[in-house]
Design a protein around this motif. Structure first.
Motif, PDB file in Angstrom:
ATOM      1  N   ARG A 101      30.118 -20.374   8.399  1.00  0.00           N
ATOM      2  CA  ARG A 101      29.405 -19.772   9.574  1.00  0.00           C
ATOM      3  C   ARG A 101      30.839 -19.704  10.236  1.00  0.00           C
ATOM      4  NH1 ARG A 101      26.519 -25.236  11.316  1.00  0.00           N
ATOM      5  NH2 ARG A 101      27.337 -25.446   9.748  1.00  0.00           N
ATOM      6  N   PHE A 119      20.695 -18.967   3.000  1.00  0.00           N
ATOM      7  CA  PHE A 119      19.912 -17.987   4.282  1.00  0.00           C
ATOM      8  C   PHE A 119      19.817 -19.362   4.923  1.00  0.00           C
ATOM      9  CE2 PHE A 119      17.893 -15.579   7.771  1.00  0.00           C
ATOM     10  CZ  PHE A 119      19.673 -15.118   8.832  1.00  0.00           C
ATOM     11  N   LEU A 127      21.560 -21.618  12.164  1.00  0.00           N
ATOM     12  CA  LEU A 127      21.623 -20.255  11.757  1.00  0.00           C
ATOM     13  C   LEU A 127      21.521 -19.663  13.202  1.00  0.00           C
ATOM     14  CD1 LEU A 127      20.201 -18.551   9.505  1.00  0.00           C
ATOM     15  CD2 LEU A 127      18.248 -19.297  10.636  1.00  0.00           C
ATOM     16  N   TYR A 208      11.853 -19.937   7.822  1.00  0.00           N
ATOM     17  CA  TYR A 208      11.882 -19.677   8.890  1.00  0.00           C
ATOM     18  C   TYR A 208      10.452 -18.534   8.825  1.00  0.00           C
ATOM     19  CZ  TYR A 208      15.923 -22.012   9.988  1.00  0.00           C
ATOM     20  OH  TYR A 208      16.733 -23.095  10.283  1.00  0.00           O
TER      21      TYR A 208
END
Length: 251
Positions: A101, A119, A127, A208
């Motif tokens: 990040r 990911f 995220l 996800y």
């Protein structure tokens, strides 16, 4: 279910033994195919500025640099970054140890590649931060590739948690998996052994949906999404082993 690992498991997971296992386990041809895919689908021009995050031991960064691109690789593993730096002598690569990040957000990159299924390392709030950082890294009109094997549409149909034993030279890995329904995540348990050396580690991959991923990225300036099930350009669908998502940042 066994004890729940820390949500920041990735901080301490990627030491020399697991890193060396994955360096051996991935065939060189897979790296070539993945970078061929990125160049083709993003239309990368010669000498493009490319960010590889997280870059691990540098296999994608090195391949991109060998093709003449100007590469920045970012990874949190000190051992992986040291390995990549040793292999990168003479190539146009900047290798930085940092959280995924914490990438530059000055919209200077022609493309970002997030390859190798990292990911899903982050919980949803993390995220979201990463999606913001990606939007800040890519120039208007630039491209993005995300490689994700833990999309709900990939792993939930016919999910099995059978133990696997994998050997690469003198390293043996026993891998088991369990699905945490309440947390929408998988726990992957590994026992690495090399001679008398042994490490028992657990990785978390948050699951996800494709719609969630597109929503996060589109909210940070990305558009023109395409979904592929492999580097050959086959379409992504229910049960595809991996998701390769490409997008471009709005001009």
């Amino acid at each position: 279910m066994s004890g729940i690992p820390s949500s920041t498991w990735y901080v301490d997971f990627f030491t020399e033994l697991p890193n060396e296992f994955w360096r051996r386990a991935v065939p060189p041809g897979a790296t070539v195919d993945e970078i061929d895919f990125a160049e083709r689908r993003l239309g990368l021009a010669p000498r493009s500025r490319v960010l590889d995050v997280p870059c691990g031991s540098g296999r994608h960064s090195l391949e991109l640099a060998r093709r003449g691109h100007r590469v920045t690789g970012v990874d949190l593993s000190a051992e992986a970054i040291r390995h990549a730096r040793r292999a990168a002598v003479g190539l146009d690569i900047e290798l930085v140890r940092a959280d995924m990040r914490e990438i530059p957000r000055d919209n200077e990159f022609d493309a970002v590649v997030c390859l190798g299924n990292s990911f899903g390392y982050l919980e949803l709030d993390g995220l979201r931060e990463f999606a913001v950082a990606l939007g800040g890294a890519v120039r208007p009109g630039g491209g993005l590739v995300v490689d994700f094997a833990s999309a709900a549409e990939s792993i939930l149909p016919g999910y099995l948690a059978e133990p696997r034993t994998i050997r690469t030279g003198d390293i043996t890995v026993l891998a088991t998996s369990e699905y945490d329904v309440a947390g929408s995540r998988t726990f992957s348990h590994y026992r690495f052994t090399r001679g008398e050396e042994e490490a028992e580690l657990t990785a978390i991959h948050h699951v996800y949906t494709v719609a969630q991923i597109i929503d996060l990225l589109s909210g940070n300036g990305f558009t023109d999404f395409e979904l592929f099930g492999g580097t050959g350009g086959e379409p992504y669908g229910i049960g595809s082993r991996r998701l390769l998502l490409t997008a471009h940042r709005m001009s």
